[in-house]
Design a protein around this motif. Structure first.
Motif, PDB file in Angstrom:
ATOM      1  N   ILE A  24       1.787   7.257 -12.058  1.00 29.42           N
ATOM      2  CA  ILE A  24       3.089   7.838 -11.697  1.00 29.42           C
ATOM      3  C   ILE A  24       3.538   8.833 -12.761  1.00 29.42           C
ATOM      4  O   ILE A  24       4.049   9.911 -12.446  1.00 29.42           O
ATOM      5  CB  ILE A  24       4.131   6.709 -11.470  1.00 29.42           C
ATOM      6  CG1 ILE A  24       3.771   5.958 -10.177  1.00 29.42           C
ATOM      7  CG2 ILE A  24       5.547   7.256 -11.393  1.00 29.42           C
ATOM      8  CD1 ILE A  24       4.471   4.633  -9.995  1.00 29.42           C
ATOM      9  N   TYR A  25       3.301   8.502 -14.045  1.00 32.60           N
ATOM     10  CA  TYR A  25       3.658   9.426 -15.135  1.00 32.60           C
ATOM     11  C   TYR A  25       2.866  10.736 -15.010  1.00 32.60           C
ATOM     12  O   TYR A  25       3.428  11.827 -15.102  1.00 32.60           O
ATOM     13  CB  TYR A  25       3.375   8.745 -16.487  1.00 32.60           C
ATOM     14  CG  TYR A  25       3.613   9.654 -17.678  1.00 32.60           C
ATOM     15  CD1 TYR A  25       4.902   9.852 -18.172  1.00 32.60           C
ATOM     16  CD2 TYR A  25       2.548  10.319 -18.288  1.00 32.60           C
ATOM     17  CE1 TYR A  25       5.118  10.687 -19.255  1.00 32.60           C
ATOM     18  CE2 TYR A  25       2.763  11.153 -19.375  1.00 32.60           C
ATOM     19  CZ  TYR A  25       4.047  11.343 -19.855  1.00 32.60           C
ATOM     20  OH  TYR A  25       4.266  12.180 -20.918  1.00 32.60           O
ATOM     21  N   VAL A  41       1.254  10.367  -5.392  1.00 31.35           N
ATOM     22  CA  VAL A  41       0.496   9.150  -5.706  1.00 31.35           C
ATOM     23  C   VAL A  41       0.514   8.290  -4.449  1.00 31.35           C
ATOM     24  O   VAL A  41       1.567   8.092  -3.850  1.00 31.35           O
ATOM     25  CB  VAL A  41       1.150   8.346  -6.859  1.00 31.35           C
ATOM     26  CG1 VAL A  41       0.405   7.045  -7.093  1.00 31.35           C
ATOM     27  CG2 VAL A  41       1.183   9.147  -8.120  1.00 31.35           C
ATOM     28  N   VAL A  42      -0.645   7.785  -4.036  1.00 24.92           N
ATOM     29  CA  VAL A  42      -0.714   6.856  -2.905  1.00 24.92           C
ATOM     30  C   VAL A  42      -1.090   5.484  -3.447  1.00 24.92           C
ATOM     31  O   VAL A  42      -2.132   5.322  -4.069  1.00 24.92           O
ATOM     32  CB  VAL A  42      -1.758   7.322  -1.857  1.00 24.92           C
ATOM     33  CG1 VAL A  42      -1.832   6.307  -0.708  1.00 24.92           C
ATOM     34  CG2 VAL A  42      -1.398   8.697  -1.315  1.00 24.92           C
ATOM     35  N   ALA A  84      -9.747   5.277 -15.352  1.00 25.20           N
ATOM     36  CA  ALA A  84      -9.956   6.568 -14.676  1.00 25.20           C
ATOM     37  C   ALA A  84      -8.645   7.347 -14.562  1.00 25.20           C
ATOM     38  O   ALA A  84      -8.656   8.570 -14.385  1.00 25.20           O
ATOM     39  CB  ALA A  84     -10.549   6.343 -13.289  1.00 25.20           C
ATOM     40  N   GLY A  85      -7.528   6.643 -14.722  1.00 23.05           N
ATOM     41  CA  GLY A  85      -6.218   7.322 -14.699  1.00 23.05           C
ATOM     42  C   GLY A  85      -6.046   8.320 -15.825  1.00 23.05           C
ATOM     43  O   GLY A  85      -5.177   9.194 -15.765  1.00 23.05           O
ATOM     44  N   LEU A  97      -4.915   8.268  -6.058  1.00 20.41           N
ATOM     45  CA  LEU A  97      -4.932   7.134  -5.129  1.00 20.41           C
ATOM     46  C   LEU A  97      -5.211   5.853  -5.917  1.00 20.41           C
ATOM     47  O   LEU A  97      -6.175   5.804  -6.680  1.00 20.41           O
ATOM     48  CB  LEU A  97      -6.043   7.297  -4.082  1.00 20.41           C
ATOM     49  CG  LEU A  97      -6.058   8.590  -3.264  1.00 20.41           C
ATOM     50  CD1 LEU A  97      -7.352   8.710  -2.494  1.00 20.41           C
ATOM     51  CD2 LEU A  97      -4.889   8.614  -2.297  1.00 20.41           C
ATOM     52  N   ILE A  98      -4.366   4.846  -5.736  1.00 21.29           N
ATOM     53  CA  ILE A  98      -4.635   3.544  -6.353  1.00 21.29           C
ATOM     54  C   ILE A  98      -4.829   2.529  -5.234  1.00 21.29           C
ATOM     55  O   ILE A  98      -3.886   2.189  -4.511  1.00 21.29           O
ATOM     56  CB  ILE A  98      -3.499   3.098  -7.297  1.00 21.29           C
ATOM     57  CG1 ILE A  98      -3.358   4.090  -8.445  1.00 21.29           C
ATOM     58  CG2 ILE A  98      -3.770   1.689  -7.827  1.00 21.29           C
ATOM     59  CD1 ILE A  98      -2.467   3.653  -9.561  1.00 21.29           C
ATOM     60  N   ASP A  99      -6.079   2.073  -5.075  1.00 21.86           N
ATOM     61  CA  ASP A  99      -6.373   1.073  -4.051  1.00 21.86           C
ATOM     62  C   ASP A  99      -6.092  -0.311  -4.623  1.00 21.86           C
ATOM     63  O   ASP A  99      -6.261  -0.531  -5.822  1.00 21.86           O
ATOM     64  CB  ASP A  99      -7.844   1.195  -3.629  1.00 21.86           C
ATOM     65  CG  ASP A  99      -8.143   0.369  -2.393  1.00 21.86           C
ATOM     66  OD1 ASP A  99      -7.208   0.133  -1.592  1.00 21.86           O
ATOM     67  OD2 ASP A  99      -9.299  -0.054  -2.229  1.00 21.86           O
ATOM     68  N   GLU A 100      -5.678  -1.238  -3.762  1.00 19.56           N
ATOM     69  CA  GLU A 100      -5.306  -2.607  -4.188  1.00 19.56           C
ATOM     70  C   GLU A 100      -4.319  -2.538  -5.355  1.00 19.56           C
ATOM     71  O   GLU A 100      -4.534  -3.107  -6.418  1.00 19.56           O
ATOM     72  CB  GLU A 100      -6.555  -3.421  -4.592  1.00 19.56           C
ATOM     73  CG  GLU A 100      -7.674  -3.437  -3.559  1.00 19.56           C
ATOM     74  CD  GLU A 100      -7.332  -4.195  -2.277  1.00 19.56           C
ATOM     75  OE1 GLU A 100      -6.169  -4.624  -2.129  1.00 19.56           O
ATOM     76  OE2 GLU A 100      -8.218  -4.328  -1.426  1.00 19.56           O
ATOM     77  N   GLU A 101      -3.214  -1.830  -5.140  1.00 19.57           N
ATOM     78  CA  GLU A 101      -2.277  -1.565  -6.246  1.00 19.57           C
ATOM     79  C   GLU A 101      -1.657  -2.851  -6.796  1.00 19.57           C
ATOM     80  O   GLU A 101      -1.160  -2.868  -7.917  1.00 19.57           O
ATOM     81  CB  GLU A 101      -1.179  -0.590  -5.797  1.00 19.57           C
ATOM     82  CG  GLU A 101      -0.158  -1.128  -4.793  1.00 19.57           C
ATOM     83  CD  GLU A 101       0.971  -1.935  -5.418  1.00 19.57           C
ATOM     84  OE1 GLU A 101       1.290  -1.700  -6.587  1.00 19.57           O
ATOM     85  OE2 GLU A 101       1.518  -2.814  -4.722  1.00 19.57           O
ATOM     86  N   HIS A 102      -1.690  -3.928  -5.991  1.00 21.35           N
ATOM     87  CA  HIS A 102      -1.070  -5.187  -6.420  1.00 21.35           C
ATOM     88  C   HIS A 102      -1.915  -5.930  -7.448  1.00 21.35           C
ATOM     89  O   HIS A 102      -1.437  -6.875  -8.080  1.00 21.35           O
ATOM     90  CB  HIS A 102      -0.896  -6.109  -5.206  1.00 21.35           C
ATOM     91  CG  HIS A 102      -2.202  -6.567  -4.639  1.00 21.35           C
ATOM     92  ND1 HIS A 102      -2.930  -5.809  -3.747  1.00 21.35           N
ATOM     93  CD2 HIS A 102      -2.948  -7.685  -4.856  1.00 21.35           C
ATOM     94  CE1 HIS A 102      -4.046  -6.449  -3.442  1.00 21.35           C
ATOM     95  NE2 HIS A 102      -4.087  -7.585  -4.102  1.00 21.35           N
ATOM     96  N   GLU A 103      -3.173  -5.517  -7.619  1.00 24.75           N
ATOM     97  CA  GLU A 103      -4.120  -6.259  -8.460  1.00 24.75           C
ATOM     98  C   GLU A 103      -3.624  -6.410  -9.899  1.00 24.75           C
ATOM     99  O   GLU A 103      -3.259  -5.426 -10.545  1.00 24.75           O
ATOM    100  CB  GLU A 103      -5.463  -5.521  -8.490  1.00 24.75           C
ATOM    101  CG  GLU A 103      -6.472  -6.043  -7.493  1.00 24.75           C
ATOM    102  CD  GLU A 103      -6.839  -7.485  -7.749  1.00 24.75           C
ATOM    103  OE1 GLU A 103      -7.277  -7.803  -8.862  1.00 24.75           O
ATOM    104  OE2 GLU A 103      -6.664  -8.296  -6.841  1.00 24.75           O
TER     105      GLU A 103
END
Length: 459
Positions: free
Chosen positions: A67-68, A77-78, A31-32, A43-49
């Motif tokens: 980020i790009y 960006v969150v 989706a990015g 928004l990126i949820d659970e970014e550590h995944e």
């Protein structure tokens, strides 16, 4: 936007975005790339995944893409997570990212009480079950009170490998250097890497013995044991095998939400994001599953997974309890996950990363050479390692080549080189030269080269 959509559905969603009929896209990592012309926020949820990183071509990380694109569109960006990746939190600590903290749950409920059970002690005291006494008592109490429980095990199937007790032969995949997993449904043996399947042999293929035994525990075996110990318990199992058909995932969760089951048993897919008011007990059956893999992120992944799965308990009015079963209760990742202490884990892990030269202190690039013949793969990997050593400064470290932890996949032998570096202006050009040199060879049955910058999968 996600991979579960048909080609027609993807096309229809893409057209809506192009025509400016929608203002919000929700989806998985792809989706990015949504074709917005006027982005206002990502928004990126659970970014550590780790699933944010695509492991097949084209290799990319959803966070880096976000980020790009945000730089191009001058928008924020969150990155959201209860257990941020070390790379992200280190950047926040340095002020590269802005740190915003939510110290309390939305419901203002306290965090669940966590009990770590040493399974070695359980065995010494005569308990040979896969369930500790504390966990089994907790499950019985929930059944009596009409509350629900979640059981987490990071292994699907019935048993992790099948071995002959006569000669020690382990049944392996003919195409990969990995043992086959036994699945009770249909009495099948399956490779979880290439998909190879075969029926369970009644006798050992090596010595002809009938003493075939199953070792390790998968979700199917746990489900069977649960119904034996708690015959009145209604169990829903969620793993790749039960959620294969379209809509099965939502259907199983809806049934659990409607209290049609007392226990939800599953793999990683139940570890995060689920919010059920009636869940007051979470059990982690084997906390050590990932801890001993040949991966420098093993402790980080263990801490994240335990913290995330613990968060499924006591999210509303009813207090929650978590039982973590482990054979290494004194490991810092397990101790600190039980205390919900992310910052202490961050400090401990950063010390180890600095001592051994791993991210976020160094960048990593993994070069993998695959060939149908092992000597050819090794020879090509040696040439590439020698070339990279010449092209890079003395500051960079080129490790290898060595055989991959899983030395053969899909009938191809694999050798790896690892490059550690901080500031290497020539690294991109050197890697591109390697790819250009060997890509033509791969087309004619030669060695296939893959280059993975900041790899998440070391196997």
């Amino acid at each position: 936007l996600h991979s579960g959509l048909s080609i027609g559905e993807k096309y229809a969603e893409g057209r809506k975005i192009h025509r400016k009929e929608v203002q919000l896209v929700v989806g998985a990592r792809s989706a990015g790339f949504a074709p917005f012309e006027n982005l206002g926020m990502i928004l990126i949820d659970e970014e550590h995944e780790t699933s944010s990183k695509q492991e097949e071509m084209p290799r990319y990380h959803a966070r880096d893409v976000a980020i790009y694109r945000a730089r191009r569109h001058s928008c924020p960006v969150v990155l959201g997570s209860a257990t941020p990746s070390l790379e992200t939190f280190a950047r926040a600590a340095k002020g590269v990212y802005e740190l915003l903290e939510l110290p309390e749950r939305v419901s203002r409920q306290g965090l669940p009480s966590v009990h770590v059970v040493d399974m070695r002690e359980e065995l010494r005291s005569g308990n040979r079950s896969m369930f500790s006494r504390r966990l089994l008592d907790g499950l019985r109490q929930r059944l009596e009170r009409g509350e629900q429980a979640v059981l987490f095990l990071n292994r699907r199937g019935y048993s992790t490998f099948v071995m002959c007790r006569g000669c020690g032969y382990v049944i392996r995949c003919p195409h990969c250097d990995i043992s086959l997993t036994y699945h009770r449904a249909g009495e099948r043996m399956k490779c979880h890497y290439c998909g190879h399947e075969e029926p369970l042999a009644p006798r050992c293929p090596s010595c002809g013995s009938e003493h075939i035994r199953f070792f390790g525990t998968g979700t199917q075996k746990v489900e069977e044991e649960l119904t034996r110990l708690l015959p009145k318990a209604r169990v829903i199992r969620m793993d790749v095998d039960t959620t294969g058909r379209k809509g099965a995932h939502e259907e199983l969760l809806s049934r659990f939400a409607a209290k049609e089951a007392d226990i939800l048993l599953g793999t990683q897919m139940i570890a995060k994001g689920l919010d059920f008011p009636n869940v007051t007990l979470v059990g982690v059956l084997a906390a050590d599953t990932m801890l001993h893999l040949p991966d420098f992120r093993a402790a980080e992944k263990t801490f994240q997974l335990l913290t995330q799965v613990s968060g499924r308990a006591g999210r509303h009015e009813l207090p929650g309890e978590v039982v973590i079963q482990t054979y290494t209760p004194d490991h810092y990742s397990i101790e600190l996950a039980a205390r919900h202490d992310y910052r202490a884990f961050y400090r401990q892990e950063m010390m180890l990363r600095k001592a051994h030269g791993y991210p976020p202190y160094y960048y990593l690039t993994l070069i993998t050479v695959a060939h149908q013949e092992a000597p050819a793969a090794a020879k090509t990997a040696e040439k590439i390692a020698a070339y990279m050593r010449k092209q890079l400064s003395n500051e960079a470290v080129v490790l290898g080549p060595v055989a991959s932890p899983i030395a053969r996949l899909h009938d191809r032998y694999r050798y790896q080189c690892m490059i550690k570096y901080k500031r290497e202006p020539n690294v991109t050009a050197a890697l591109k030269a390697v790819i250009d040199r060997y890509q033509a060879d791969a087309a004619h049955g030669g060695a296939a080269i893959t280059v993975d910058t900041n790899p998440y999968m070391m196997m």
